[in-house]
Design a protein around this motif. Structure first.
Motif, PDB file in Angstrom:
ATOM      1  N   ILE A 502       0.848  -1.195   0.000  1.00 36.86           N
ATOM      2  CA  ILE A 502       0.000   0.000   0.000  1.00 36.86           C
ATOM      3  C   ILE A 502       0.877   1.237   0.000  1.00 36.86           C
ATOM      4  N   THR A 503       0.597   2.178  -0.911  1.00 37.66           N
ATOM      5  CA  THR A 503       1.307   3.453  -0.940  1.00 37.66           C
ATOM      6  C   THR A 503       0.767   4.361   0.162  1.00 37.66           C
ATOM      7  N   VAL A 504       1.665   4.983   0.919  1.00 34.25           N
ATOM      8  CA  VAL A 504       1.282   5.892   1.995  1.00 34.25           C
ATOM      9  C   VAL A 504       1.726   7.301   1.644  1.00 34.25           C
ATOM     10  N   LEU A 505       0.799   8.255   1.726  1.00 33.23           N
ATOM     11  CA  LEU A 505       1.095   9.660   1.487  1.00 33.23           C
ATOM     12  C   LEU A 505       0.791  10.445   2.762  1.00 33.23           C
ATOM     13  N   LEU A 506       1.669  11.371   3.104  1.00 29.90           N
ATOM     14  CA  LEU A 506       1.459  12.249   4.254  1.00 29.90           C
ATOM     15  C   LEU A 506       1.212  13.661   3.756  1.00 29.90           C
ATOM     16  N   SER A 507       0.300  14.383   4.440  1.00 27.59           N
ATOM     17  CA  SER A 507       0.035  15.771   4.048  1.00 27.59           C
ATOM     18  C   SER A 507      -0.179  16.633   5.278  1.00 27.59           C
ATOM     19  N   GLY A 508       0.151  17.930   5.126  1.00 23.73           N
ATOM     20  CA  GLY A 508      -0.155  18.915   6.164  1.00 23.73           C
ATOM     21  C   GLY A 508       0.636  18.782   7.433  1.00 23.73           C
ATOM     22  N   ILE A 509       1.892  18.320   7.384  1.00 24.60           N
ATOM     23  CA  ILE A 509       2.703  18.198   8.598  1.00 24.60           C
ATOM     24  C   ILE A 509       3.165  19.582   9.049  1.00 24.60           C
ATOM     25  N   ALA A 510       2.840  19.962  10.285  1.00 27.83           N
ATOM     26  CA  ALA A 510       3.263  21.252  10.815  1.00 27.83           C
ATOM     27  C   ALA A 510       4.776  21.258  11.024  1.00 27.83           C
ATOM     28  N   PRO A 511       5.422  22.432  10.875  1.00 32.25           N
ATOM     29  CA  PRO A 511       6.884  22.488  11.034  1.00 32.25           C
ATOM     30  C   PRO A 511       7.373  21.957  12.376  1.00 32.25           C
ATOM     31  N   ARG A 512       6.639  22.263  13.462  1.00 32.52           N
ATOM     32  CA  ARG A 512       7.090  21.803  14.789  1.00 32.52           C
ATOM     33  C   ARG A 512       6.995  20.287  14.902  1.00 32.52           C
ATOM     34  N   HIS A 513       6.038  19.673  14.195  1.00 38.26           N
ATOM     35  CA  HIS A 513       5.931  18.215  14.195  1.00 38.26           C
ATOM     36  C   HIS A 513       6.961  17.599  13.268  1.00 38.26           C
ATOM     37  N   ASP A 514       7.276  18.313  12.198  1.00 35.65           N
ATOM     38  CA  ASP A 514       8.267  17.807  11.251  1.00 35.65           C
ATOM     39  C   ASP A 514       9.640  17.688  11.911  1.00 35.65           C
TER      40      ASP A 514
END
Length: 560
Positions: A502-514
């Motif tokens: 399964i392909t996993v895509l991430l979106s909308g990661i906040a800078p502090r979480h990154d």
């Protein structure tokens, strides 16, 4: 660094507004201080004896520590001196190291409290949950009332390891040999204070009640236990007790004394603020004042001290509003030692017990307790546990249990608030065939709330149930916080899904979480393969190309 420490120390010293408060109602403060002195006298003597250093040590502590803490402390209402909780820590020290060990422990505890004040750690007591404070206050009120049972019943030889056990033993002994005079006197004093406060709230009823009870005891043919002979002076200051070689062995006891002094003083100050209006203590200055008090008291032969809720409550109820009341209390006790010892020695202990019984009744805010009990089951549980452990065991254990349970309940609530929710896919203007393909092979999940250790494994379990899809989009814009455990579990979930093709895509990661994800090396492969997107719409567009067979940027990896 040294300049910063110097500035902090200067900030902990008494301020001009402290002395301005002394001129607002000096008469009420003096009366309140005298009232507290009368109540504090037998307590100081008793706690001195219990600690193992004798009655004189308890009285010295009330005078010296009471005055120093009043001047340098951060509360206008606090009254400091020896306490029952402190003697529990001191008795083993006396048995092992003798009187000099107790005095050395006091000095070390004073230094530790000053360090806590300079480090500005006192403010964190404000984060104690309200149910813990209310449960603690109610528990202390019951403990104080139980402590008075032997004096109220006129039993002098009651025994027991805990205060409730002593009270029970006193009741058993009283039932075997009843002596109604002390009970009658104590209840009369308490009733006069409680009923009289409704008619004349500004009068020093406790002082009047004690004086009246003492006069009656002198003229009536009744047998009542009295305070007894008092020491006739304060000892000369000395540092001969210091044993530098034993400080290492005494440090654990000093840590316990410092922790108890900090906890009891700051909780007492918080309770005192709640008993009046317009008063707010400075927690760091309060620690500083208690530190200096514990440095000074051993020099004169006194035991470690802390602010006491019993005396502080008497002060507030008697009308004290500034540091003048606590100073008057210390000066009055010193005057009693030098001048009025024979007169005060005739006060019946039952009369003083009546004063404290009335004080405990007024300490408990029944309306607040009922409101908390009805608020939530968690608040009611914390309130009852803190109360029960305070009565059955001790203050430090009660606060630790109350805070621990409150944290568990809070984590449970936060964990429930964290959700992994499947959201509808934006179909737009695509054909019916394409819609069917997208619905069958693409799933979008929105992560809401905190992704931390308490909620992470629930998140992993929900994602593990994903089936019959080619692409999973994880929208992280609504994640409020993420810790190391949450980041690691996110990485594990990505690997498990990839291991199933399964392909996993991430979106909308906040800078502090990154920053957290990067520090732990989570989703590095997704970044390299271009599978991390700034927003959900760009992730959706890419997912459609994958679902329709237009892209295959990765090779399945084994989950681990």
């Amino acid at each position: 660094m040294f300049r910063s420490i110097r500035d902090r120390l200067l900030g902990l010293l008494p301020q001009r507004e402290d002395w301005g408060a002394l001129r607002r109602s000096p008469r009420r403060d003096v009366i309140a201080g005298l009232t507290v002195a009368v109540v504090a006298l037998p307590l100081a003597l008793a706690f001195g004896v219990t600690s193992g250093l004798g009655a004189e040590a308890g009285l010295v502590t009330a005078v010296i520590a009471g005055a120093v803490a009043a001047v340098f402390g951060g509360s206008n209402l606090q009254v400091s001196g020896p306490t029952g909780a402190m003697t529990v820590v001191l008795v083993p020290v006396v048995q092992r190291f003798g009187a000099s060990g107790v005095l050395t422990v006091g000095v070390l505890a004073g230094l530790l409290l000053i360090i806590l004040a300079v480090a500005r750690l006192g403010r964190y007591v404000r984060y104690l949950p309200v149910p813990v404070i209310e449960g603690f206050t109610a528990g202390i009120a019951v403990v104080i009332a139980l402590q008075q049972v032997p004096a109220v019943l006129g039993v002098e030889d009651a025994e027991g390891e805990r205060v409730w056990a002593v009270a029970v033993d006193a009741v058993v002994r009283f039932a075997a040999h009843p002596h109604p005079a002390p009970l009658t006197l104590a209840l009369a004093v308490a009733a006069l204070m409680l009923l009289g406060a409704r008619w004349r709230p500004g009068w020093p009823l406790s002082l009047a009640a004690v004086a009246l009870a003492t006069g009656l005891a002198e003229v009536l043919p009744v047998d009542l236990a009295r305070i007894g002979a008092l020491p006739t002076g304060l000892p000369a200051p000395s540092l001969d007790f210091l044993d530098l070689g034993a400080m290492g062995m005494l440090l654990p006891s000093a840590l316990a004394v410092a922790a108890l002094a900090a906890l009891e003083s700051l909780l007492s100050a918080t309770v005192a603020d709640g008993m009046t209006t317009g008063q707010r203590h400075d927690p760091d200055r309060e620690l500083f004042g208690q530190g200096l008090a514990n440095l000074a008291a051993p020099v004169f032969g006194g035991v470690p001290a802390t602010a006491a809720i019993a005396r502080t409550a008497v002060n507030v109820r008697a009308g004290g509003r500034s540091k003048l009341a606590a100073l008057t209390h210390a000066v009055a006790l010193a005057g009693i030692v030098l001048v009025a010892a024979p007169v005060v020695g005739r006060i019946p202990l039952a009369a003083l017990a009546g004063v404290l019984l009335a004080t405990t009744v007024r300490m408990v805010e029944t309306g607040s307790i009922r409101a908390l009990a009805r608020a939530t089951r968690g608040d009611a549980l914390v309130l009852m546990l803190t109360f029960a452990v305070t009565v059955a065991l001790d203050l430090v254990t009660a606060v630790a249990v109350g805070v621990g349970v409150a944290i568990i309940i809070a984590l449970r609530a936060v964990t429930r608030a964290a959700r992994v929710e499947q959201v509808p896919f934006d179909r737009g203007a695509h054909s019916a065939e394409e819609h069917a393909l997208l619905t069958e092979h693409i799933v979008v999940y929105r992560l809401d709330g905190p992704l931390f250790f308490a909620a992470a494994h629930n998140f992993l379990r929900q994602l593990s149930d994903v089936a019959d899809v080619r692409v999973v989009i994880l929208r992280m814009s609504r994640v409020s916080t993420i810790d190391a455990t949450g980041a690691q579990v996110l990485g594990d979930a990505v690997l498990r899904l990839q291991g199933r093709g399964i392909t996993v895509l991430l979106s909308g990661i906040a800078p502090r979480h990154d920053e957290v994800l990067t520090a732990l090396g989570v989703a590095e492969q997704l970044r390299r393969d271009g599978l991390v997107f700034p927003d959900a719409s760009s992730a959706v567009r890419y997912a459609r190309t994958v679902a329709l067979g237009g892209a295959q940027p990765w090779a399945p990896v084994a989950a681990h």
